[in-house]
Design a protein around this motif. Structure first.
Motif, PDB file in Angstrom:
ATOM      1  N   ALA A  59       0.735  -1.220  -0.027  1.00 12.66           N
ATOM      2  CA  ALA A  59      -0.083  -0.075  -0.064  1.00 12.66           C
ATOM      3  C   ALA A  59       0.942   1.066   0.128  1.00 12.66           C
ATOM      4  O   ALA A  59       0.480   2.138  -0.550  1.00 12.66           O
ATOM      5  N   LYS A  60       1.934   1.290   0.476  1.00 12.40           N
ATOM      6  CA  LYS A  60       2.808   2.236   0.587  1.00 12.40           C
ATOM      7  C   LYS A  60       3.506   2.461  -0.528  1.00 12.40           C
ATOM      8  O   LYS A  60       4.120   3.591  -1.171  1.00 12.40           O
ATOM      9  N   LEU A  61       4.129   1.249  -1.346  1.00 14.21           N
ATOM     10  CA  LEU A  61       5.059   1.404  -2.339  1.00 14.21           C
ATOM     11  C   LEU A  61       4.209   1.823  -3.574  1.00 14.21           C
ATOM     12  O   LEU A  61       4.863   2.491  -4.311  1.00 14.21           O
ATOM     13  N   VAL A  62       2.980   1.297  -3.878  1.00 12.94           N
ATOM     14  CA  VAL A  62       2.231   1.899  -4.952  1.00 12.94           C
ATOM     15  C   VAL A  62       2.183   3.255  -5.239  1.00 12.94           C
ATOM     16  O   VAL A  62       2.846   3.750  -6.396  1.00 12.94           O
ATOM     17  N   PRO A  63       1.820   3.986  -4.339  1.00 11.34           N
ATOM     18  CA  PRO A  63       1.716   5.444  -4.503  1.00 11.34           C
ATOM     19  C   PRO A  63       3.294   6.160  -4.827  1.00 11.34           C
ATOM     20  O   PRO A  63       3.250   6.770  -5.567  1.00 11.34           O
ATOM     21  N   ALA A  64       4.141   5.417  -4.169  1.00  7.89           N
ATOM     22  CA  ALA A  64       5.365   5.859  -4.384  1.00  7.89           C
ATOM     23  C   ALA A  64       6.003   5.698  -5.815  1.00  7.89           C
ATOM     24  O   ALA A  64       6.838   6.605  -6.335  1.00  7.89           O
ATOM     25  N   THR A  65       5.661   4.654  -5.946  1.00 10.13           N
ATOM     26  CA  THR A  65       6.251   4.402  -7.608  1.00 10.13           C
ATOM     27  C   THR A  65       5.572   4.963  -8.495  1.00 10.13           C
ATOM     28  O   THR A  65       6.041   5.603  -9.563  1.00 10.13           O
ATOM     29  N   ILE A  66       4.220   5.363  -8.247  1.00  4.12           N
ATOM     30  CA  ILE A  66       3.435   6.083  -9.192  1.00  4.12           C
ATOM     31  C   ILE A  66       4.082   7.475  -9.227  1.00  4.12           C
ATOM     32  O   ILE A  66       4.222   8.113 -10.594  1.00  4.12           O
ATOM     33  N   HIS A 125       5.754   9.511 -12.652  1.00  2.00           N
ATOM     34  CA  HIS A 125       5.288  10.913 -13.180  1.00  2.00           C
ATOM     35  C   HIS A 125       6.292  11.909 -13.093  1.00  2.00           C
ATOM     36  O   HIS A 125       6.325  12.560 -13.887  1.00  2.00           O
ATOM     37  N   SER A 126       7.114  11.752 -11.977  1.00  2.00           N
ATOM     38  CA  SER A 126       8.265  12.519 -11.847  1.00  2.00           C
ATOM     39  C   SER A 126       9.525  12.153 -12.800  1.00  2.00           C
ATOM     40  O   SER A 126      10.588  13.104 -12.890  1.00  2.00           O
ATOM     41  N   GLY A 127       9.525  11.188 -13.396  1.00  2.00           N
ATOM     42  CA  GLY A 127      10.521  10.614 -14.440  1.00  2.00           C
ATOM     43  C   GLY A 127      11.668  10.261 -13.637  1.00  2.00           C
ATOM     44  O   GLY A 127      12.736   9.831 -14.302  1.00  2.00           O
ATOM     45  N   LEU A 128      11.706   9.895 -12.314  1.00  2.00           N
ATOM     46  CA  LEU A 128      12.838   9.130 -11.531  1.00  2.00           C
ATOM     47  C   LEU A 128      12.811   7.720 -11.856  1.00  2.00           C
ATOM     48  O   LEU A 128      13.798   6.906 -11.548  1.00  2.00           O
TER      49      LEU A 128
END
Length: 488
Positions: free
Chosen positions: A410-417, A421-424
């Motif tokens: 649950a914490k990883l999915v928003p972080a990867t999104i 989006h930021s190109g990282l």
């Protein structure tokens, strides 16, 4: 060079390589002085027959038949009579086999044929495999005769007790490969079995006589199998004898006696009082009348047994190390919290996974041999597409914490999104990371699956919009005449 060789060199005046032994050298000079004492030299040689130097490269590392028989006797005794040994074996076997072992293949017809072998009344693999696993751990060896139906290619398994095995002969050029097994039969001639090796074909198994599967549990890279608890036999015996003595001590501690002290009494008075007590006995719940010259009290022995639990836990821990089991798995830890339990269990899980993989390889060998026997009998013919690949599913030994896993995902999915989006981070790396944290293998056709899911989502979205539009359509006024619009 062994002490026996050195002693022989001292007697002959030569070293093992044929050179003359210098008389001034240390141990050889000492042996030369011992030459005239035959008793001392004989004692040295006899001692050397039972011991070898640490680090010796003695090629005779295999146990003698007598030693193997003694070890198997001990294994049978402890497995049948020792609660400690039985607990260890049951713990290992239950983790290796688990609740069920399943298999699958890429051909439906082969599945049905393998099911005939698996469920055959003689085999009954669902109930037979746990027993085989225990035997494999207890004795370190499995000897399974193979009987094949020539017409159907169906294989049935037998069993030979390891204590009935006289010798196992290995390939002189490859000590990892067993060639034959000699069975000693009471009242009958010995029987020799041919071991089904890696190069044995299904045709040879079907047409041969006295064919056998040999599955050893080996500590070394080659040689005969050894019981998994062999190093612990001595300490299991010590633990159970110690516990028996502790119980005897507890019995003594509960045994109290009367202590009668006669003050200023002569020997004759003591004997008279003793005779009176032996005749009448000590009172139980009654009254004993005496003067101030005699003192009567009940006493019990002080045996100092307060350290019993700590000593027993120490023994159990040492025994548990043999089977690579943590202390709390065998009841040898008084206080265990969740953190220490997880940290101590992790190495054990790795060890059990290795045992499970080794035993699973034996089961896979049975299944592939049965498949090849079906092919040799003409009962099943593989096609170009379905070649008869078999997969085996064993119990998962890795403990899963669903709460921690769910929170991590649950914490990883928003972080990867956000990272994408930021190109990282690219999308492929993000997907791989999420699958890795979820402890799931990422499919090779992930892009196709994603596109297919997008199409399905679009179809469902259009359907729900159409349903929502129909439900929100304004209803016509029922009181309005049907021809009102026309009259207007």
């Amino acid at each position: 060079m062994s002490r026996f060789t050195e002693a022989w060199g001292a007697l002959t005046g030569r070293a093992s390589a044929g050179r003359v032994v210098p008389q001034e050298s240390g141990v050889v000079a000492e042996l030369a002085r011992m030459r005239e004492s035959s008793d001392a030299l004989t004692s040295l040689i006899e001692e050397d027959r039972e011991w070898q130097r640490i680090g010796s490269l003695d090629p005779a590392s295999e146990l003698s038949p007598r030693q193997i028989d003694v070890e198997l006797q001990l294994a049978q005794h402890f497995a049948e009579n020792s609660p400690v040994a039985r607990k260890l074996i049951d713990s290992l076997a239950s983790h290796i086999v688990g609740r069920a072992i399943t298999y699958d293949s890429d051909n439906a017809q082969l599945d049905k044929l393998l099911s005939q072998f698996w469920t055959d009344p003689t085999n009954e693999m669902d109930s037979y495999l746990p027993k085989l696993c225990r035997e494999w751990l207890v004795y370190g060896e499995l000897f399974l005769p193979v009987f094949v139906s020539e017409q159907q290619g169906l294989m049935r398994l037998g069993y030979l007790h390891p204590r009935n095995i006289k010798t196992v002969r290995f390939d002189p050029d490859n000590s990892r490969v067993a060639l034959s097994v000699t069975e000693s039969r009471h009242g009958l001639d010995d029987r020799t079995w041919t071991v089904i090796g890696p190069e044995t074909t299904a045709e040879q198994v079907a047409e041969g006589q006295n064919m056998l599967l040999y599955y050893p549990y080996q500590w070394r890279a080659a040689g005969r199998g050894r019981p998994v608890l062999a190093p612990a036999f001595y300490w299991i015996q010590k633990a159970e004898r110690w516990l028996s003595e502790r119980m005897m001590r507890a019995t003594f501690a509960n045994a109290w006696s009367w202590d009668l002290t006669l003050k200023n009494a002569t020997g004759e008075m003591v004997r008279e009082q003793s005779s009176a007590l032996e005749a009448g006995g000590m009172p139980h719940g009654g009254t004993y009348v005496h003067n101030d010259a005699a003192e009567l009290k009940a006493v019990s022995p002080t045996l100092g047994a307060s350290d019993a639990i700590d000593d027993f836990h120490a023994l159990l821990k040492y025994i548990g190390h043999t089977a690579s089991l943590p202390a709390h798995w065998i009841g040898a830890e008084a206080d265990v919290n969740r953190t220490t339990a997880e940290s101590s269990s992790s190495p054990t899980i790795k060890f059990l996974e290795g045992l499970q993989a080794e035993f699973g390889a034996r089961i896979m060998h049975m299944l592939t041999l049965q498949r090849d026997l079906f092919v040799a009998a003409g009962v099943w013919r593989p096609s170009g597409k379905d070649v008869g690949n078999i997969t085996l599913t064993l119990s998962d030994l890795t403990p899963q914490n669903n709460d921690l896993l769910g929170n991590a995902v649950a914490k990883l999915v928003p972080a990867t999104i956000a990272a994408v989006h930021s190109g990282l981070m690219d999308m492929t790396t993000a997907r791989r990371l999420i699958y890795q944290v979820s402890d799931m293998p990422m499919p090779d056709n992930i892009e196709e699956l994603v596109e297919e899911q997008k199409r399905d989502d679009a179809i469902m979205a259009a359907y729900f919009l159409s349903q929502q539009g129909g439900q929100n359509k304004p209803e016509e006024d029922a009181s309005k005449p049907e021809d009102a619009e026309e009259t207007e």
